[in-house]
Design a protein around this motif. Structure first.
Motif, PDB file in Angstrom:
ATOM      1  N   GLU A  36      32.503  29.167   7.955  1.00 32.04           N
ATOM      2  CA  GLU A  36      34.136  28.911   7.973  1.00 32.04           C
ATOM      3  C   GLU A  36      33.871  28.194   9.190  1.00 32.04           C
ATOM      4  OE1 GLU A  36      36.856  31.730   5.131  1.00 32.04           O
ATOM      5  OE2 GLU A  36      36.191  32.331   7.831  1.00 32.04           O
ATOM      6  N   ARG A  37      33.473  28.495  10.254  1.00 31.46           N
ATOM      7  CA  ARG A  37      33.925  27.347  11.959  1.00 31.46           C
ATOM      8  C   ARG A  37      32.993  26.435  11.777  1.00 31.46           C
ATOM      9  NH1 ARG A  37      31.062  27.917  16.147  1.00 31.46           N
ATOM     10  NH2 ARG A  37      29.663  29.442  15.294  1.00 31.46           N
ATOM     11  N   THR A  38      32.397  26.457  11.223  1.00 33.05           N
ATOM     12  CA  THR A  38      31.281  24.629  11.285  1.00 33.05           C
ATOM     13  C   THR A  38      30.764  23.768   9.746  1.00 33.05           C
ATOM     14  OG1 THR A  38      28.802  26.440  10.546  1.00 33.05           O
ATOM     15  CG2 THR A  38      29.822  26.735  12.876  1.00 33.05           C
ATOM     16  N   ALA A  39      31.886  24.550   9.008  1.00 32.00           N
ATOM     17  CA  ALA A  39      31.758  23.920   8.169  1.00 32.00           C
ATOM     18  C   ALA A  39      30.188  23.719   7.935  1.00 32.00           C
ATOM     19  CB  ALA A  39      32.799  22.555   7.990  1.00 32.00           C
ATOM     20  N   ALA A  40      29.513  24.031   7.617  1.00 30.95           N
ATOM     21  CA  ALA A  40      28.051  23.685   7.798  1.00 30.95           C
ATOM     22  C   ALA A  40      26.971  22.975   6.132  1.00 30.95           C
ATOM     23  CB  ALA A  40      27.348  25.714   7.604  1.00 30.95           C
ATOM     24  N   THR A  41      26.249  22.282   6.888  1.00 31.59           N
ATOM     25  CA  THR A  41      25.796  21.750   4.777  1.00 31.59           C
ATOM     26  C   THR A  41      24.286  22.574   5.270  1.00 31.59           C
ATOM     27  OG1 THR A  41      24.951  20.069   6.335  1.00 31.59           O
ATOM     28  CG2 THR A  41      27.615  20.497   5.381  1.00 31.59           C
ATOM     29  N   TRP A  42      23.565  22.978   6.109  1.00 33.26           N
ATOM     30  CA  TRP A  42      23.152  24.082   5.810  1.00 33.26           C
ATOM     31  C   TRP A  42      22.976  25.405   6.352  1.00 33.26           C
ATOM     32  CZ3 TRP A  42      17.006  22.002   7.339  1.00 33.26           C
ATOM     33  CH2 TRP A  42      16.774  20.559   6.014  1.00 33.26           C
ATOM     34  N   LEU A  43      21.942  26.253   6.327  1.00 34.05           N
ATOM     35  CA  LEU A  43      22.026  27.669   6.519  1.00 34.05           C
ATOM     36  C   LEU A  43      20.217  27.433   6.835  1.00 34.05           C
ATOM     37  CD1 LEU A  43      24.019  30.247   6.698  1.00 34.05           C
ATOM     38  CD2 LEU A  43      23.438  30.527   4.271  1.00 34.05           C
ATOM     39  N   VAL A  44      20.184  28.265   7.795  1.00 36.82           N
ATOM     40  CA  VAL A  44      19.016  28.787   7.843  1.00 36.82           C
ATOM     41  C   VAL A  44      18.531  30.309   8.584  1.00 36.82           C
ATOM     42  CG1 VAL A  44      16.987  28.275   9.987  1.00 36.82           C
ATOM     43  CG2 VAL A  44      18.425  26.232   8.987  1.00 36.82           C
ATOM     44  N   GLY A  45      17.789  31.073   8.238  1.00 40.23           N
ATOM     45  CA  GLY A  45      17.963  32.414   8.370  1.00 40.23           C
ATOM     46  C   GLY A  45      17.105  33.069   7.942  1.00 40.23           C
ATOM     47  N   PHE A  46      16.937  34.239   7.833  1.00 41.31           N
ATOM     48  CA  PHE A  46      15.619  35.119   7.413  1.00 41.31           C
ATOM     49  C   PHE A  46      16.529  35.496   5.872  1.00 41.31           C
ATOM     50  CE2 PHE A  46      14.697  35.381  12.204  1.00 41.31           C
ATOM     51  CZ  PHE A  46      13.407  34.320  11.866  1.00 41.31           C
ATOM     52  N   PRO A  47      15.452  36.304   5.762  1.00 42.30           N
ATOM     53  CA  PRO A  47      15.776  37.269   4.107  1.00 42.30           C
ATOM     54  C   PRO A  47      16.828  38.577   4.700  1.00 42.30           C
ATOM     55  CG  PRO A  47      13.072  36.992   3.932  1.00 42.30           C
ATOM     56  CD  PRO A  47      13.921  35.974   5.585  1.00 42.30           C
ATOM     57  N   ALA A  48      17.134  38.925   6.232  1.00 39.55           N
ATOM     58  CA  ALA A  48      18.188  40.055   6.598  1.00 39.55           C
ATOM     59  C   ALA A  48      19.091  39.190   5.896  1.00 39.55           C
ATOM     60  CB  ALA A  48      18.246  40.514   7.672  1.00 39.55           C
ATOM     61  N   LEU A  49      20.030  38.154   6.170  1.00 37.97           N
ATOM     62  CA  LEU A  49      21.372  37.337   5.763  1.00 37.97           C
ATOM     63  C   LEU A  49      20.881  36.944   4.317  1.00 37.97           C
ATOM     64  CD1 LEU A  49      22.186  33.558   7.665  1.00 37.97           C
ATOM     65  CD2 LEU A  49      22.364  33.890   5.714  1.00 37.97           C
ATOM     66  N   PHE A  81      30.827  28.940   0.916  1.00 34.86           N
ATOM     67  CA  PHE A  81      29.374  27.851   0.240  1.00 34.86           C
ATOM     68  C   PHE A  81      29.901  26.666  -0.194  1.00 34.86           C
ATOM     69  CE2 PHE A  81      28.499  32.359   0.882  1.00 34.86           C
ATOM     70  CZ  PHE A  81      27.515  32.790   1.667  1.00 34.86           C
ATOM     71  N   ASP A  82      30.931  26.306  -0.015  1.00 34.02           N
ATOM     72  CA  ASP A  82      31.620  24.934  -0.988  1.00 34.02           C
ATOM     73  C   ASP A  82      30.285  23.548  -0.304  1.00 34.02           C
ATOM     74  OD1 ASP A  82      32.974  26.175  -2.680  1.00 34.02           O
ATOM     75  OD2 ASP A  82      34.412  25.543  -1.499  1.00 34.02           O
ATOM     76  N   ARG A  83      30.285  24.126   1.259  1.00 25.95           N
ATOM     77  CA  ARG A  83      29.598  22.790   1.310  1.00 25.95           C
ATOM     78  C   ARG A  83      28.380  22.576   1.651  1.00 25.95           C
ATOM     79  NH1 ARG A  83      34.349  23.658   4.579  1.00 25.95           N
ATOM     80  NH2 ARG A  83      36.303  22.194   4.868  1.00 25.95           N
ATOM     81  N   VAL A  84      27.401  23.911   1.568  1.00 29.46           N
ATOM     82  CA  VAL A  84      26.301  23.856   1.751  1.00 29.46           C
ATOM     83  C   VAL A  84      25.471  23.615   0.782  1.00 29.46           C
ATOM     84  CG1 VAL A  84      24.173  26.094   2.199  1.00 29.46           C
ATOM     85  CG2 VAL A  84      26.770  26.691   3.052  1.00 29.46           C
ATOM     86  N   ARG A  85      24.526  22.659   1.290  1.00 27.42           N
ATOM     87  CA  ARG A  85      23.543  21.747   0.189  1.00 27.42           C
ATOM     88  C   ARG A  85      22.130  22.295  -0.032  1.00 27.42           C
ATOM     89  NH1 ARG A  85      20.894  17.479   1.596  1.00 27.42           N
ATOM     90  NH2 ARG A  85      21.235  16.720   3.975  1.00 27.42           N
ATOM     91  N   ILE A  86      21.815  23.028   1.102  1.00 30.26           N
ATOM     92  CA  ILE A  86      20.136  23.458   1.546  1.00 30.26           C
ATOM     93  C   ILE A  86      20.896  25.339   2.728  1.00 30.26           C
ATOM     94  CG2 ILE A  86      18.181  22.880   2.747  1.00 30.26           C
ATOM     95  CD1 ILE A  86      18.136  21.082   1.208  1.00 30.26           C
ATOM     96  N   ALA A  87      19.772  26.164   1.661  1.00 32.55           N
ATOM     97  CA  ALA A  87      19.735  27.109   2.357  1.00 32.55           C
ATOM     98  C   ALA A  87      18.187  27.479   2.866  1.00 32.55           C
ATOM     99  CB  ALA A  87      19.902  28.095   1.797  1.00 32.55           C
ATOM    100  N   ILE A  88      18.044  27.954   3.812  1.00 35.77           N
ATOM    101  CA  ILE A  88      16.585  28.169   4.005  1.00 35.77           C
ATOM    102  C   ILE A  88      16.146  29.599   4.549  1.00 35.77           C
ATOM    103  CG2 ILE A  88      14.216  27.272   5.306  1.00 35.77           C
ATOM    104  CD1 ILE A  88      16.298  24.174   6.257  1.00 35.77           C
ATOM    105  N   SER A  89      14.874  29.963   3.799  1.00 40.24           N
ATOM    106  CA  SER A  89      14.827  31.700   4.303  1.00 40.24           C
ATOM    107  C   SER A  89      13.251  31.105   4.450  1.00 40.24           C
ATOM    108  CB  SER A  89      14.793  32.552   3.542  1.00 40.24           C
ATOM    109  OG  SER A  89      14.469  32.987   3.123  1.00 40.24           O
ATOM    110  N   SER A  90      12.624  32.315   5.172  1.00 39.67           N
ATOM    111  CA  SER A  90      11.616  32.396   6.327  1.00 39.67           C
ATOM    112  C   SER A  90      11.795  33.696   7.045  1.00 39.67           C
ATOM    113  CB  SER A  90      11.272  30.330   6.707  1.00 39.67           C
ATOM    114  OG  SER A  90       9.244  31.368   6.582  1.00 39.67           O
ATOM    115  N   GLY A  91       9.601  33.951   7.075  1.00 34.79           N
ATOM    116  CA  GLY A  91       9.359  34.554   7.940  1.00 34.79           C
ATOM    117  C   GLY A  91       8.959  36.207   6.990  1.00 34.79           C
ATOM    118  N   ALA A  92       9.439  36.024   6.411  1.00 29.33           N
ATOM    119  CA  ALA A  92       8.784  37.405   4.497  1.00 29.33           C
ATOM    120  C   ALA A  92       9.694  36.862   3.935  1.00 29.33           C
ATOM    121  CB  ALA A  92      10.154  38.861   5.669  1.00 29.33           C
ATOM    122  N   PRO A  93       8.656  37.688   2.869  1.00 31.17           N
ATOM    123  CA  PRO A  93       9.127  37.373   1.549  1.00 31.17           C
ATOM    124  C   PRO A  93      10.387  37.577   1.083  1.00 31.17           C
ATOM    125  CG  PRO A  93       6.841  38.240   1.826  1.00 31.17           C
ATOM    126  CD  PRO A  93       8.015  38.346   2.707  1.00 31.17           C
TER     127      PRO A  93
END
Length: 488
Positions: A230-243, A257-269
């Motif tokens: 909400e604070r950032t109006a983010a279009t990308w979300l970068v985090g690990f599976p825990a997120l 999540f209305d503005r998020v177009r890319i969400a990335i997960s890595s670090g573990a399956p």
């Protein structure tokens, strides 16, 4: 001028009036960032007489101050060593010794065990500088090394990876080109900047295209994620599976999540059921990303298909090769993934020859992972390493087991991976001990030598370690002994 100082300088000048960076306390334009880095670059007298290229460790949580410190180092020709904020004083002291660090940049309440306070970093006062005691040894850096990062080695000691400025710059350029990162993107980054997920996807890459980077710290609880989006109006979300696990458990309002177009997960399956539940909850499909600390980012899927189709008989689908990546893997049957990239490291500063031993005559690095390559699309089928990988950090079971066996009352110990009640990887230990030794004592002992994330979350005191038919510890038997609800 060095490659990275030039690359960052060009970005700061080109995008001067755009928002570059924020944390919960600061909002900086590229022009602001340029000014603050200049102020922080007026290094204290501790640098006098350092001899050769100055080496500065930086150990701090994500913040605008972290980025300012990093840019100031690069401008002054100081080589930054990005140290995991979760490591304890003994581990940091070991790194400082092995890598011949001159300075440590850190939070005010995390003074190193040895050293001389040398001041603050300009106008952003959250970080302090300590001059470290040098013993006269200087482990030689390669002439083109501009940044050093760390990974867990097979012995459990962090290996210091040297990167040339060209390798780091190419990682940013190729990531932006391969993922479609745009100048109007706003990246909400929940991964530590010392980790490759954040360093390669969310720092120079953002500045390269003129995007804005929004840093956060703390556990990625559902409420925290919601506030940041909400604070950032983010279009990308970068985090690990825990997120993503937290978002699913919390059942967040879809509108954040209305503005998020890319969400990335890595670090573990990431579990398929979590991926599917997240997409159903938010309308956002999670893009897979595969990289190795030593080689940088390797694959990405900017347009993931339906969650159920992401994984198949070939293994976990991890997207297509990024620009600058050459890869070999299995065809009909899985085989070890070997890779060469434009963003590859040069070697290990504190383990000479070990990196080179993993590189073949053709220049391809052996990752230790197994997979299948279909055209330019990678499917990961397994890992050859015993490392426990969660939250972007790796835990070496051998290292933790060795620490446990230092207790005189411990006769044997085996450390291994289990799945917790949320389906996430966790560290467990089965311990054979003399009567009177309890789990709190084991946990307290581990904390004296290990970072908190390496301390087993699950303990089980046993009369003997279950073994398989050839006498080795039986992981299946061990996992049956340690239940996910048993926290010791």
């Amino acid at each position: 001028m060095a490659v990275l100082a030039s690359a960052f300088g060009d970005a700061l000048a080109l995008h001067a009036d755009r928002i570059a960076l924020s944390d919960p306390d600061h909002l900086l334009t590229y022009r602001d960032l340029d000014r603050l880095a200049e102020e922080a670059g007026r290094w204290p007298a501790a640098l006098a007489g350092a001899g050769g290229v100055v080496r500065a460790g930086i150990q701090a949580p994500n913040s605008a101050a972290y980025v300012v410190a990093l840019l100031a180092m690069l401008r002054q020709g100081v080589v930054p060593f990005l140290i995991d904020g979760a490591l304890g004083p003994e581990e940091v002291a070991s790194i400082a010794d092995q890598c011949s660090l001159d300075l440590l940049v850190h939070e005010a309440d995390r003074e190193p065990a040895q050293g001389t306070a040398a001041g603050a970093l300009g106008a952003i006062l959250e970080l302090r500088v300590t001059a470290l005691r040098r013993d006269g040894r200087r482990h030689a850096l390669r002439p083109d090394t501009e940044v050093c990062r760390f990974t867990s080695g097979s012995t459990g000691h962090p290996h210091c990876i040297e990167f040339s400025g060209s390798a780091v710059s190419q990682a940013a350029v190729n990531w932006a080109a391969g993922t479609g990162l745009r100048s109007d993107d706003r990246i909400a980054c929940f991964a530590a900047l010392s980790n490759g997920l954040a360093f390669n996807t969310s720092l120079l890459a953002a500045f390269h295209v003129g995007a804005s980077l929004h840093l956060t710290r703390g556990l990625p609880t559902g409420a925290h994620v919601s506030r940041v989006l909400e604070r950032t109006a983010a279009t990308w979300l970068v985090g690990f599976p825990a997120l993503y696990e937290a978002a699913v458990r919390r059942g967040l309002d879809r509108s954040v999540f209305d503005r998020v177009r890319i969400a990335i997960s890595s670090g573990a399956p990431l579990r398929p059921e979590t991926r599917a539940a997240f997409t159903e909850l938010t309308g956002v499909r999670i893009s897979n990303y595969y990289g190795v600390a030593e080689t940088g980012p390797l694959t990405f899927d900017p347009h993931p298909g339906a969650a159920a189709a992401d994984d198949g008989a070939d293994g976990a689908a991890l997207g297509t090769l990024l620009p600058g990546v050459v890869m070999e893997a299995g065809g009909e049957a899985p085989a070890e993934i070997r890779v060469r990239s434009a963003s590859m490291g040069s070697g290990y500063l504190n383990a000479p020859g070990l990196f080179e031993a993993r590189v073949g005559a053709d220049g391809l690095y052996r990752t230790g992972d197994h997979g299948v390559l279909r055209g330019r699309e990678l499917f990961l089928t397994g890992r050859t390493s015993r490392m426990i990988n969660f939250g972007g950090r790796k835990v070496d079971p051998v290292e933790v087991g060795n620490v446990l066996r230092l207790l005189p009352a411990v006769r044997d110990a085996v450390v291994f991976e289990v799945t917790d009640r949320h389906g996430s990887p966790a560290v467990a230990a089965a311990v054979v001990a003399e009567p009177g030794l309890d789990v709190p004592a084991l946990r307290a002992h581990c904390r004296t030598s290990l970072a908190e994330y390496k301390v087993p979350g699950f303990f089980r005191l046993v009369d003997e370690i279950p073994a398989n038919a050839i006498g080795k510890p039986s992981l299946d038997g061990l996992r049956r002994l340690v239940g996910a609800d048993d926290h010791g």
